[in-house]
Motif scaffolding. Sequence first.
Motif, PDB file in Angstrom:
ATOM      1  N   GLY A  23     110.586 -11.334  82.492  1.00 41.59           N
ATOM      2  CA  GLY A  23     112.016 -11.759  82.982  1.00 41.59           C
ATOM      3  C   GLY A  23     112.255 -13.074  82.132  1.00 41.59           C
ATOM      4  N   VAL A  24     111.650 -13.474  81.265  1.00 39.15           N
ATOM      5  CA  VAL A  24     111.786 -14.627  80.546  1.00 39.15           C
ATOM      6  C   VAL A  24     112.687 -14.624  79.430  1.00 39.15           C
ATOM      7  CG1 VAL A  24     110.686 -16.572  79.056  1.00 39.15           C
ATOM      8  CG2 VAL A  24     109.562 -15.479  81.314  1.00 39.15           C
ATOM      9  N   ASN A  25     113.942 -15.394  79.369  1.00 41.35           N
ATOM     10  CA  ASN A  25     114.727 -15.159  78.138  1.00 41.35           C
ATOM     11  C   ASN A  25     113.938 -15.703  77.015  1.00 41.35           C
ATOM     12  OD1 ASN A  25     116.689 -15.518  76.109  1.00 41.35           O
ATOM     13  ND2 ASN A  25     118.192 -16.359  77.386  1.00 41.35           N
TER      14      ASN A  25
ATOM     15  N   ILE B 163      99.997  -8.939  88.393  1.00 41.23           N
ATOM     16  CA  ILE B 163     100.317  -8.838  89.538  1.00 41.23           C
ATOM     17  C   ILE B 163     100.582 -10.113  90.276  1.00 41.23           C
ATOM     18  CG2 ILE B 163      99.008  -6.831  90.093  1.00 41.23           C
ATOM     19  CD1 ILE B 163      96.383  -8.469  91.095  1.00 41.23           C
ATOM     20  N   VAL B 164     100.702 -11.346  89.743  1.00 43.80           N
ATOM     21  CA  VAL B 164     100.687 -12.373  90.274  1.00 43.80           C
ATOM     22  C   VAL B 164     102.241 -12.588  91.072  1.00 43.80           C
ATOM     23  CG1 VAL B 164     101.677 -13.866  88.363  1.00 43.80           C
ATOM     24  CG2 VAL B 164     100.014 -14.940  90.052  1.00 43.80           C
ATOM     25  N   LEU B 165     103.118 -11.954  90.536  1.00 45.19           N
ATOM     26  CA  LEU B 165     104.337 -12.107  91.227  1.00 45.19           C
ATOM     27  C   LEU B 165     104.554 -11.027  92.266  1.00 45.19           C
ATOM     28  CD1 LEU B 165     106.831 -13.302  88.413  1.00 45.19           C
ATOM     29  CD2 LEU B 165     106.210 -14.804  90.589  1.00 45.19           C
ATOM     30  N   ASP B 166     103.611 -10.541  92.501  1.00 43.24           N
ATOM     31  CA  ASP B 166     103.667  -9.299  93.359  1.00 43.24           C
ATOM     32  C   ASP B 166     104.721  -8.253  93.107  1.00 43.24           C
ATOM     33  OD1 ASP B 166     101.574  -9.562  95.532  1.00 43.24           O
ATOM     34  OD2 ASP B 166     102.846 -11.028  96.466  1.00 43.24           O
ATOM     35  N   PRO B 167     104.398  -7.517  92.091  1.00 43.70           N
ATOM     36  CA  PRO B 167     105.601  -6.542  91.562  1.00 43.70           C
ATOM     37  C   PRO B 167     105.782  -5.342  92.211  1.00 43.70           C
ATOM     38  CG  PRO B 167     103.626  -6.303  90.133  1.00 43.70           C
ATOM     39  CD  PRO B 167     103.192  -7.484  91.130  1.00 43.70           C
TER      40      PRO B 167
ATOM     41  N   ASP C 229     104.934 -20.503  87.094  1.00 41.83           N
ATOM     42  CA  ASP C 229     105.680 -21.589  86.495  1.00 41.83           C
ATOM     43  C   ASP C 229     106.982 -21.251  86.065  1.00 41.83           C
ATOM     44  OD1 ASP C 229     103.200 -23.254  86.830  1.00 41.83           O
ATOM     45  OD2 ASP C 229     102.663 -22.859  84.768  1.00 41.83           O
ATOM     46  N   MET C 230     107.276 -20.260  85.988  1.00 39.03           N
ATOM     47  CA  MET C 230     108.665 -19.910  85.278  1.00 39.03           C
ATOM     48  C   MET C 230     109.556 -19.744  86.257  1.00 39.03           C
ATOM     49  SD  MET C 230     109.439 -20.334  81.896  1.00 39.03           S
ATOM     50  CE  MET C 230     110.154 -19.786  80.725  1.00 39.03           C
ATOM     51  N   PHE C 231     109.072 -18.927  87.257  1.00 39.13           N
ATOM     52  CA  PHE C 231     110.035 -18.571  88.382  1.00 39.13           C
ATOM     53  C   PHE C 231     109.948 -18.782  89.914  1.00 39.13           C
ATOM     54  CE2 PHE C 231     109.682 -14.979  85.013  1.00 39.13           C
ATOM     55  CZ  PHE C 231     111.202 -15.296  84.457  1.00 39.13           C
ATOM     56  N   SER C 232     108.440 -19.275  90.104  1.00 41.40           N
ATOM     57  CA  SER C 232     108.490 -19.499  91.446  1.00 41.40           C
ATOM     58  C   SER C 232     108.731 -21.135  91.867  1.00 41.40           C
ATOM     59  CB  SER C 232     106.981 -19.268  92.022  1.00 41.40           C
ATOM     60  OG  SER C 232     106.057 -20.293  91.481  1.00 41.40           O
TER      61      SER C 232
ATOM     62  N   SER D  86     111.823 -27.467  83.937  1.00 45.65           N
ATOM     63  CA  SER D  86     110.751 -28.172  83.386  1.00 45.65           C
ATOM     64  C   SER D  86     109.842 -27.740  82.737  1.00 45.65           C
ATOM     65  CB  SER D  86     109.808 -28.511  85.065  1.00 45.65           C
ATOM     66  OG  SER D  86     109.594 -27.172  85.411  1.00 45.65           O
ATOM     67  N   MET D  87     109.704 -26.405  82.308  1.00 54.18           N
ATOM     68  CA  MET D  87     108.834 -25.421  81.392  1.00 54.18           C
ATOM     69  C   MET D  87     109.618 -25.829  79.959  1.00 54.18           C
ATOM     70  SD  MET D  87     106.344 -23.839  82.757  1.00 54.18           S
ATOM     71  CE  MET D  87     105.973 -22.578  81.742  1.00 54.18           C
TER      72      MET D  87
END
Lengths: 249, 254
Positions: free
Chosen positions: A127-129, B152-156, B104-107, A28-29
Amino acid sequence: MLFKNLFHHFGRYVIMLGSAFSKPERASMYYKETMRQMNDIGIGSLFIVCLIAIFIGAVTAVQFSYQLDGTLVPVYYIGYVVRDMTIIELAPTFTCLVLAGKVGSNIAAEIGGMRQKEHIDAMEIMGVNTAAYLIMPKVIAALIVIPMLVAVGAFISIIGGYLASVPTGVMADADYIKGLRSFFDPFNVTMMFIKALVFSFILTTVPAYQGYHVRGGSIELGQASTNAVVFSDILILVADYLLAVVLTS
Amino acid sequence: MIRTEDIFKSFDETEVLKGITTEFYKGKTNLIIGRSGAGKTVLLKLLVGLLEPTSGKVWYDDTDFFALDRKQMRNIRMEVGMLFQASALFDSMTVEENIRFPLDMFSTLTLKEKRQQVDKCLERVNLEGANANFPSEISGGMQKRVGIARAIVLDPKYLFCDEPNSGLDPKTSIVIDELIRDITIEKNITTIINTHDMNSVMEIGDNIVLLYQGKLAWRGTNEDVLESDNATLQDFIFASPFLQRLRDAALKRG
């Protein structure tokens, strides 16, 4: 030394493309980014493409009518030549050379600026490519939108030829239309789209490479932007020749 | 915990890091200090994998980071948050969009849940209501706080800060230092800060690593700093004439 550099850059370019065309983290991004790029490249370039196309058609018509003057070649050939010159060569090549300047320099500056402001590092650490996220949407957007721009350009160019030859009295309306309808080979349109696709790929990936690997400050960013346009233009012209040989043989 | 093992790093002929072996502890604010050109930024970039060592290893707990493939490295990086020296906020995005970007990218959260998470992070860095601002519309100190919120938004599990106080006034620097220390304790994460701010060293330096000309020159806590007779450390800490006068006055008073 020159060959060593050439291989070095080619190798890095291929590696970058390998990363750029890997599986997206979140479709979606990428979709959102592709839409934004389609708008920027397509709508943002429409005016300049139309402006150039109308003059290309007009100049082709005027020049060809000058060359035909006093010869036995029928005047309706002007329409035929404008149509084929535009479709086979002028619309894809001219449009993409102009877009290499407009879109290519923009891509190099945008990605290069992100590299210098550590935006790319920030994304990498998340962690973004980055090669995929920053380059793939631009390439896909260009592959969709630029052939459309080229088609619009070809149409406008033919209208330009009409405006330069019919209202000015060089030839009659019916002759121009007859010329447009004569000796039409649909493969020429296919050739136009093949060229547009290849040139679109060049004019997005080469500037992306220049921007992605930029180092240093504003001078280097300027150089990357210039190199992006120069190398894209050279590669487009080389590809144009190779495609002409391959597709017409 | 993060551990480095005999790290060497060269750029062409220049050797920048020369055999760094050290540890950075969980739940502590670990500081990398040293003069400009000592190799702090190179070490930090090595730790997060933005640079590769010429030789040596970086261990994330029991994982040899540079032995991983790109995908595995990316998985580790998703447990890393980083605050950059110039904040590295995306100019074209609002504060909220910047913080939401990793989500947006990972969750797989819904937009509403993501917004709640963003609000929570903004509240944690005392920036409630700044959602709609663009980075150019807020001060340097606020940008740093947005950078922390994004980190810190992704709780690293690991938080890296590259010169978090650069360009900030002393009071704002203290606010940023306290924020980083509090987050480290609350979330029990491994925080590594690259700094040459003396106040940070004395206030939040749970574990301090001093680099000098690419080598590890000293290691200890903020409590050890004043008592150490390490000449390199003393030269670095008391580099300014003002601090030298303070030290001399303190010594005179016994």
